[in-house]
Design a protein around this motif. Structure first.
Motif, PDB file in Angstrom:
ATOM      1  N   HIS A  22      85.267  40.041 -48.556  1.00 26.46           N
ATOM      2  CA  HIS A  22      85.567  40.490 -47.205  1.00 26.46           C
ATOM      3  C   HIS A  22      85.600  39.282 -46.272  1.00 26.46           C
ATOM      4  O   HIS A  22      84.711  39.094 -45.461  1.00 26.46           O
TER       5      HIS A  22
ATOM      6  N   THR B 111      86.437  36.688 -43.250  1.00 29.48           N
ATOM      7  CA  THR B 111      86.564  36.861 -41.819  1.00 29.48           C
ATOM      8  C   THR B 111      88.026  36.816 -41.431  1.00 29.48           C
ATOM      9  O   THR B 111      88.782  35.980 -41.921  1.00 29.48           O
TER      10      THR B 111
ATOM     11  N   ASP C 267      79.225  49.105 -43.292  1.00 25.78           N
ATOM     12  CA  ASP C 267      78.686  47.829 -43.765  1.00 25.78           C
ATOM     13  C   ASP C 267      79.807  46.941 -44.306  1.00 25.78           C
ATOM     14  O   ASP C 267      79.552  45.887 -44.870  1.00 25.78           O
TER      15      ASP C 267
ATOM     16  N   SER D 206      82.414  44.269 -43.765  1.00 27.28           N
ATOM     17  CA  SER D 206      82.489  43.233 -42.737  1.00 27.28           C
ATOM     18  C   SER D 206      83.797  43.251 -41.964  1.00 27.28           C
ATOM     19  O   SER D 206      83.810  42.988 -40.759  1.00 27.28           O
TER      20      SER D 206
ATOM     21  N   GLN E   5      83.581  46.022 -39.429  1.00 29.52           N
ATOM     22  CA  GLN E   5      82.693  45.586 -38.354  1.00 29.52           C
ATOM     23  C   GLN E   5      83.426  44.644 -37.398  1.00 29.52           C
ATOM     24  O   GLN E   5      83.304  44.775 -36.177  1.00 29.52           O
ATOM     25  N   GLN E   6      84.195  43.702 -37.952  1.00 27.35           N
ATOM     26  CA  GLN E   6      84.944  42.770 -37.109  1.00 27.35           C
ATOM     27  C   GLN E   6      85.930  43.506 -36.206  1.00 27.35           C
ATOM     28  O   GLN E   6      86.084  43.165 -35.027  1.00 27.35           O
TER      29      GLN E   6
END
Length: 191
Positions: free
Chosen positions: A5, A7, A122, A124, A127-128
């Motif tokens: 995952h 960024t 959860d 990532s 979430q971003q």
């Protein structure tokens, strides 16, 4: 070791923020399947998403958040025991039905329900996206009604082609099945 995952680049995040701000609909990888998302407080975007999926508004949609803090406004009016029941499930692949006591979620997201389905992810990348938007997002499986949810980006394009405003690059999480669903008011597992 390869990060499953990674960024998202600042460019992807900035573009996504702008697309969501003007009522766009995006596709993105989640824990188990690809999801469709938009700003839940933009009725035009929500109605467009429902139309793309051919999903009746009365069924309602799921909200996904980056953190418990993003949905604190829904948790604050709840009894402590209900609040604790939800928080112990997150972050993770559990969707909780939270009573929307103050009717803070638009009816085309909530559907014909007194509660709203919420997951603190959860994953990532999810979430971003929520952090970039500065709020929870609609999260529903990326498929027309009656079809299998997309598990690959090529399925996203096959289903919706150029009808989406952006397809976020990334990989699914490790879940094989959609999230479990807990009704926090009754403590019953619905899925």
């Amino acid at each position: 070791m390869i990060d499953k995952h990674p960024t998202l680049s600042q460019w992807h995040l900035q573009q996504t923020r702008l697309i969501l701000a003007v009522g766009g609909v995006i596709a993105y990888p989640t824990e188990a399947v690809w999801g469709l998302g938009c700003d839940p407080w933009n009725s035009g975007a929500v109605n467009r998403l429902l139309e793309l999926k051919d999903r009746p508004a009365h069924k309602g949609l799921i909200l996904v958040a980056a953190s418990v803090a993003q949905i604190e406004f829904l948790l604050a009016p709840l009894e402590n025991s209900l609040r604790a029941r939800a928080i112990e499930c997150w972050p993770g692949p559990v969707t909780c039905l939270l009573p929307d006591l103050n009717r803070q979620i638009p009816s085309n997201v909530r559907g014909d329900h007194d509660s709203v389905a919420v997951r603190v992810s959860d994953h990532s990348l999810v979430q971003q996206l929520c952090e970039t938007a500065g709020r929870p997002l609609v999260s529903t499986s990326c498929n027309p009604a009656g079809r299998q949810p997309a598990r690959h980006s090529w399925q996203v394009y096959r289903y919706f082609g150029e009808q989406l405003d952006k397809v976020i690059p990334g990989r699914l999480g490790g879940q094989k099945k959609p999230s479990q669903i807990l009704d926090v008011a009754t403590g019953r597992w619905l899925r």
